[in-house]
Design an enzyme around this catalytic site. Sequence first.
Site, mmCIF file in Angstrom:
data_model
loop_
_atom_site.group_PDB
_atom_site.id
_atom_site.type_symbol
_atom_site.label_atom_id
_atom_site.label_comp_id
_atom_site.label_asym_id
_atom_site.label_seq_id
_atom_site.Cartn_x
_atom_site.Cartn_y
_atom_site.Cartn_z
ATOM 1 N N TRP A 102 -30.624 1.048 -46.582
ATOM 2 C CA TRP A 102 -32.015 1.766 -46.490
ATOM 3 C C TRP A 102 -31.897 2.772 -45.312
ATOM 4 O O TRP A 102 -32.633 3.621 -45.325
ATOM 5 C CB TRP A 102 -33.011 0.834 -46.172
ATOM 6 C CG TRP A 102 -33.365 -0.058 -47.442
ATOM 7 C CD1 TRP A 102 -33.067 -1.601 -47.878
ATOM 8 C CD2 TRP A 102 -33.620 0.192 -48.809
ATOM 9 N NE1 TRP A 102 -33.339 -1.889 -48.803
ATOM 10 C CE2 TRP A 102 -33.742 -0.921 -49.688
ATOM 11 C CE3 TRP A 102 -33.923 1.700 -49.268
ATOM 12 C CZ2 TRP A 102 -34.178 -0.685 -50.875
ATOM 13 C CZ3 TRP A 102 -34.190 1.734 -50.661
ATOM 14 C CH2 TRP A 102 -34.284 0.725 -51.459
ATOM 15 N N ASP A 169 -38.606 1.042 -39.399
ATOM 16 C CA ASP A 169 -38.885 0.615 -40.992
ATOM 17 C C ASP A 169 -38.829 -0.837 -41.043
ATOM 18 O O ASP A 169 -38.077 -1.407 -41.040
ATOM 19 C CB ASP A 169 -37.778 1.317 -41.973
ATOM 20 C CG ASP A 169 -37.910 0.714 -43.638
ATOM 21 O OD1 ASP A 169 -38.823 -0.030 -43.467
ATOM 22 O OD2 ASP A 169 -37.021 0.864 -44.063
ATOM 23 N N LYS A 193 -42.917 -6.271 -50.115
ATOM 24 C CA LYS A 193 -42.385 -7.408 -49.799
ATOM 25 C C LYS A 193 -43.009 -8.442 -48.973
ATOM 26 O O LYS A 193 -43.121 -9.668 -49.398
ATOM 27 C CB LYS A 193 -41.208 -6.992 -48.567
ATOM 28 C CG LYS A 193 -39.904 -6.583 -49.662
ATOM 29 C CD LYS A 193 -39.304 -5.503 -49.402
ATOM 30 C CE LYS A 193 -38.223 -4.767 -50.341
ATOM 31 N NZ LYS A 193 -37.808 -3.376 -50.067
HETATM 32 C C1 LIG Z 1 -37.222 -2.186 -49.976
HETATM 33 C C2 LIG Z 1 -36.973 -1.537 -48.851
HETATM 34 C C3 LIG Z 1 -37.339 -0.025 -48.803
HETATM 35 C C4 LIG Z 1 -37.529 0.551 -50.127
HETATM 36 O O1 LIG Z 1 -39.018 0.566 -50.172
HETATM 37 P P1 LIG Z 1 -39.523 1.453 -51.187
HETATM 38 O O2 LIG Z 1 -40.979 1.176 -51.038
HETATM 39 O O3 LIG Z 1 -38.933 1.112 -52.667
HETATM 40 O O4 LIG Z 1 -39.193 3.020 -51.254
HETATM 41 C C5 LIG Z 1 -36.794 0.646 -47.600
HETATM 42 N N1 LIG Z 1 -36.624 -0.294 -46.408
HETATM 43 C C6 LIG Z 1 -36.194 -1.460 -46.286
HETATM 44 C C7 LIG Z 1 -35.920 -2.106 -45.109
HETATM 45 C C8 LIG Z 1 -36.842 -2.229 -47.689
HETATM 46 O O5 LIG Z 1 -36.540 -3.313 -47.671
#
Ligand SMILES: *Cc1c(COP(=O)(O)O)cnc(C)c1O
Length: 356
Positions: A102, A169, A193
């Site tokens: 990511w 993030d 999540k």
């Molecule tokens: C799942 C995840 C993403 C991607 O998220 P989307 O909403 O599918 O774009 C980005 N960063 C992290 C740390 C993730 O766990």
Amino acid sequence: MAKVHNYSAGPCILDESVLKEAQAAVGNFDNLDLSLLEISHRSKNFVAVMDEATALVKEILNVPEGYSVIFLQGGASLGFLITVMNLMRENGKAAYTDTGAWANKAIKEAKLFGDVDVLGTSKDANYNFIPKDYTVPSDIDYFHCTSNNTIYGTQMKSFPECSVPLVCDMSSDIFSKSVDISQFDMIYAGAQKNLGPAGATLYIVKDAVFGRNGRSIPAYLDLHTHASKESMFNTPPVFSIYVSMLTLRWLKANGGIPWIEARNNEKAALLYNEIDRNTLFEGTANLEDRSDMNACFVLKDEAHKDAFDKLWNAAKINGIKGHRSVGGYRASMYNALPVESVQLLVDCMKELEKTA
Ligand SMILES: *Cc1c(COP(=O)(O)O)cnc(C)c1O
């Protein structure tokens, strides 16, 4: 307790009470004899949902004055680009840590618009640790990090000293433990999540960010557009926001961050203790960087794979197959996963050791 013990990495488990209430609202919302899904997002009933969701984020995370809470679409993946648009100057420069897939995608977006310093990378070790021996420069527009690396099971336990705006993030560990929001200029997280179903992405952004980089930003990508319209610039992802609001109510009613942090610590300790104790298994992440959300582990001897898979399948455990880039197993222990589900997985591991 759920009939299936859901360890899915995302979208992931939601509390049963939340799902029940969401189900009811899809049938008949607020006694309107209408579904939540077929009313105007500008109706007073839905505006109340948006207001409550925003207020709960602020309350539960202790968001200081001077920050906006925004719900958008596009996932964290659009957040990679929104970061650049809102924080990088024209032909500017940013620094990133490369802690996994990511983080890499975030770096790629930034490179389209400016210079990127990659300050630390654990790529050569298949991202099994969090790089820490770097200094964040002071002549950059911002520093970006990924707090929890969902695929590799590593997690930042603290954030570096930083004289420039800090962006994170937090998709896979937001609301799982206490964080000092005032350290950050911007935080973003996909809902799927720890918050709700896929569809909404949460942004917590310092108002001082708005307009600061002096660039023209396309309307949807400009966080100020959304902050000034209270996340109603265009049609928001109403279902995801509604269920996120229910999850936040559930979190608050149970005791908020102190409660969930203690529960998450208990779950992580339970599983990691067994991974370390059990002679048949080993963890893949560096001890001090292990994630409390996603525990990655492998069998030392693949010969036991069929027997182990049979055991956890029979226990109705679901979603613990590791990501293809790591292999083995990944147990995602997001907020809504009960301690009992972790105990059951530990029991399967003990049983394997007894019978192997
Ligand atoms: C799942 C995840 C993403 C991607 O998220 P989307 O909403 O599918 O774009 C980005 N960063 C992290 C740390 C993730 O766990």
